[in-house]
Design an enzyme around this catalytic site. Sequence first.
Site, PDB file in Angstrom:
ATOM      1  N   SER A 136       0.856  -1.190   0.000  1.00 30.08           N
ATOM      2  CA  SER A 136       0.000   0.000   0.000  1.00 30.08           C
ATOM      3  C   SER A 136       0.884   1.229   0.000  1.00 30.08           C
ATOM      4  CB  SER A 136      -0.890   0.007   1.254  1.00 30.08           C
ATOM      5  OG  SER A 136      -1.450   1.289   1.486  1.00 30.08           O
ATOM      6  N   TYR A 182      -1.024  -1.038  10.327  1.00 28.32           N
ATOM      7  CA  TYR A 182      -1.212  -1.251   8.886  1.00 28.32           C
ATOM      8  C   TYR A 182      -0.020  -0.667   8.122  1.00 28.32           C
ATOM      9  CZ  TYR A 182      -3.319  -1.160   4.232  1.00 28.32           C
ATOM     10  OH  TYR A 182      -3.562  -1.352   2.890  1.00 28.32           O
TER      11      TYR A 182
END
Length: 259
Positions: free
Chosen positions: A147, A170
């Site tokens: 990401s 994350y």
Amino acid sequence: MDNQVKDKIILLVGCTGILGSEFTKYLYKNGGILILADLNFKKFSSFKKLYPKAFFINCDVTKENNLIKLKNIIRKNFRKLDSIIFNVGLTSRMSLANRIPFSNFENYSLKSWNQTISTNLTGAFLLAKYTISFLKKSKGSLIFVSSIYGLVGPDNRIYSSQKFKTLSSYSASKAGLLGLSKWLATNYAQYKIRVNTIVPGGIKAEQNKLFIRKYSDRVPMKRMGNRNEINGILAYLISEKSSYVTGQEFVIDGGLTAW
């Protein structure tokens, strides 16, 4: 039909999410021989009707015995793989869907941190550990899906009016995938195995209009990505066209990280 993936034996771990569903549809449509692995839940079961020629394996990447089982099933039924795709990600929106409360960083629990790291990063390590040997025969390709939040910090102004927030775990896990990819790339280049990472920006899904507008304002191309816009780089990395490409990140974000 995209001949870059036709007849390739492809293991896709994490096939039911926003990108996973698109990858599954694209690879199946274009003649890939698919081994689909995911948690055993309702949506995964429904894929068996949508993709009858695919091979299905229930797998929780946080449990080492599940990966050992997956390895043994592949050895028995396929013996080799042309490509492995790790597309697993515990995200903040998934936390919202599961009614997990969001807390600020100073109150963020170790349990929540470990859950994300275990899924997003340790899961990738375990998958690579138990399956990368299948790529030696084919001189194949291992692909991680990371990401942009593994590259840059989030602009929290985008999330100020949202029920979900960004998670430190994350970002840390997605950044960790980049390091793991480079380590594997340099250590397994001797076997002609390629290891690369796809780094998507925000993909339009079911976000509300305010989020889409705020996010799009941060992107030079003034929009979020469409899920099918990752297929091209995926096919390239699976195919022999990327035969001299390893240890790299491919950022597909409309220019957000170029500001």
